[in-house]
Design a protein around this motif. Structure first.
Motif, PDB file in Angstrom:
ATOM      1  N   ARG A  53       7.258  10.008  -0.497  1.00  0.00           N
ATOM      2  CA  ARG A  53       8.507   9.570  -0.987  1.00  0.00           C
ATOM      3  C   ARG A  53       9.082   8.505  -0.072  1.00  0.00           C
ATOM      4  NH1 ARG A  53      13.726  12.826  -3.337  1.00  0.00           N
ATOM      5  NH2 ARG A  53      13.497  13.704  -1.328  1.00  0.00           N
ATOM      6  N   THR A 103       0.873  -1.117   0.237  1.00  0.00           N
ATOM      7  CA  THR A 103      -0.120   0.044  -0.063  1.00  0.00           C
ATOM      8  C   THR A 103       0.955   1.382   0.060  1.00  0.00           C
ATOM      9  OG1 THR A 103      -1.954  -1.270   1.079  1.00  0.00           O
ATOM     10  CG2 THR A 103      -1.755   1.311   1.353  1.00  0.00           C
ATOM     11  N   LEU A 104       1.749   1.407   0.595  1.00  0.00           N
ATOM     12  CA  LEU A 104       2.715   2.257   0.913  1.00  0.00           C
ATOM     13  C   LEU A 104       3.391   2.698  -0.333  1.00  0.00           C
ATOM     14  CD1 LEU A 104       4.358   2.194   4.403  1.00  0.00           C
ATOM     15  CD2 LEU A 104       2.505   3.999   3.666  1.00  0.00           C
ATOM     16  N   GLU A 105       3.948   1.377  -1.045  1.00  0.00           N
ATOM     17  CA  GLU A 105       4.704   1.759  -2.594  1.00  0.00           C
ATOM     18  C   GLU A 105       3.821   2.047  -3.456  1.00  0.00           C
ATOM     19  OE1 GLU A 105       6.253  -2.449  -2.934  1.00  0.00           O
ATOM     20  OE2 GLU A 105       8.163  -1.673  -2.110  1.00  0.00           O
ATOM     21  N   ALA A 106       2.462   1.713  -3.376  1.00  0.00           N
ATOM     22  CA  ALA A 106       1.430   2.395  -4.391  1.00  0.00           C
ATOM     23  C   ALA A 106       1.421   3.591  -4.342  1.00  0.00           C
ATOM     24  CB  ALA A 106       0.382   1.474  -4.357  1.00  0.00           C
ATOM     25  N   ARG A 107       1.599   4.425  -3.067  1.00  0.00           N
ATOM     26  CA  ARG A 107       0.992   5.484  -2.816  1.00  0.00           C
ATOM     27  C   ARG A 107       2.379   6.611  -2.927  1.00  0.00           C
ATOM     28  NH1 ARG A 107      -2.802   2.678  -1.366  1.00  0.00           N
ATOM     29  NH2 ARG A 107      -4.819   3.275  -0.989  1.00  0.00           N
ATOM     30  N   SER A 108       3.698   5.814  -3.182  1.00  0.00           N
ATOM     31  CA  SER A 108       4.854   6.738  -2.936  1.00  0.00           C
ATOM     32  C   SER A 108       5.556   6.684  -4.151  1.00  0.00           C
ATOM     33  CB  SER A 108       5.541   5.989  -1.678  1.00  0.00           C
ATOM     34  OG  SER A 108       5.015   5.946  -0.726  1.00  0.00           O
ATOM     35  N   LYS A 157       1.750  17.058  -4.160  1.00  0.00           N
ATOM     36  CA  LYS A 157       2.470  15.976  -4.823  1.00  0.00           C
ATOM     37  C   LYS A 157       3.860  15.891  -4.860  1.00  0.00           C
ATOM     38  CE  LYS A 157      -1.932  15.514  -7.277  1.00  0.00           C
ATOM     39  NZ  LYS A 157      -2.557  16.171  -8.598  1.00  0.00           N
ATOM     40  N   ASP A 164       1.108  11.444  -9.202  1.00  0.00           N
ATOM     41  CA  ASP A 164       0.146  11.655  -8.178  1.00  0.00           C
ATOM     42  C   ASP A 164       0.588  11.404  -6.795  1.00  0.00           C
ATOM     43  OD1 ASP A 164      -1.505  13.253  -9.977  1.00  0.00           O
ATOM     44  OD2 ASP A 164      -2.740  11.320 -10.394  1.00  0.00           O
ATOM     45  N   ARG A 165       1.609  10.763  -6.668  1.00  0.00           N
ATOM     46  CA  ARG A 165       2.023  10.402  -5.464  1.00  0.00           C
ATOM     47  C   ARG A 165       2.371  11.575  -4.295  1.00  0.00           C
ATOM     48  NH1 ARG A 165       4.719   4.731  -7.186  1.00  0.00           N
ATOM     49  NH2 ARG A 165       2.826   3.980  -8.552  1.00  0.00           N
ATOM     50  N   ASP A 184       4.218   7.496 -11.415  1.00  0.00           N
ATOM     51  CA  ASP A 184       2.935   7.871 -10.988  1.00  0.00           C
ATOM     52  C   ASP A 184       2.933   9.188 -10.305  1.00  0.00           C
ATOM     53  OD1 ASP A 184      -0.025   6.542  -9.320  1.00  0.00           O
ATOM     54  OD2 ASP A 184       0.309   8.574 -10.123  1.00  0.00           O
TER      55      ASP A 184
END
Length: 152
Positions: free
Chosen positions: A65, A27-32, A107, A61-62, A59
């Protein structure tokens, strides 16, 4: 240099098992955005134990980091260095702006364009069963003593 502090903001997440740890990491990787660039290379004030990460800007929109990961759950990790302590520790950088008293997380792609404040926070992921042992038996104190002995 106070800019090198990475755990003024720190939280602990408790997981029931390693599958939950893996799900949180996914989940963190998908948002980072993952990685460091340019002058942020390890060795210039960074943590020498943390592996260098490759940059992934796929991506735009993250808003997070990931700058470092220490996986003490890894079977290859030598837990004699930490008195048997195991966890997953991540350094997560956030960037924000403030207008009229309201904070907005920005972002990653916009950090250079905006006048963002940035900070690196630490997330520790522990197994609930280990956390109980750490708290009830004072094992964190032992860990700090061993860590200081190795670093001192």
């Amino acid at each position: 240099d106070v800019a090198m502090l990475t755990d003024l903001v720190r939280c602990t997440v408790l997981a029931e098992d390693l599958k939950q740890v893996e799900a949180l990491m996914a989940t963190l990787e998908a948002r980072s955005v993952v990685g460091l660039t340019g002058a942020e290379k390890r060795g210039e004030g960074g943590d020498e134990e943390a592996p260098m990460l490759e940059m992934d800007n796929s991506d735009g929109d993250r808003i997070l980091r990931i700058t470092a990961i220490k996986n003490r759950f890894d079977a290859n990790y030598d837990d004699s260095k930490s008195g048997g302590y195991r966890d997953l520790s991540l350094n997560i950088e956030v960037g924000w702006t403030m207008q009229e008293g309201l904070v907005s997380f920005e972002k990653v792609r916009d950090w250079g364009l905006l006048e963002c404040q940035r900070h690196i926070c630490e997330i520790q992921v522990r197994l609930r069963s280990q956390h109980h042992q750490i708290v009830s038996k004072g094992l964190h104190t032992r860990y700090v003593e061993l860590r200081n002995q190795y670093n001192g």
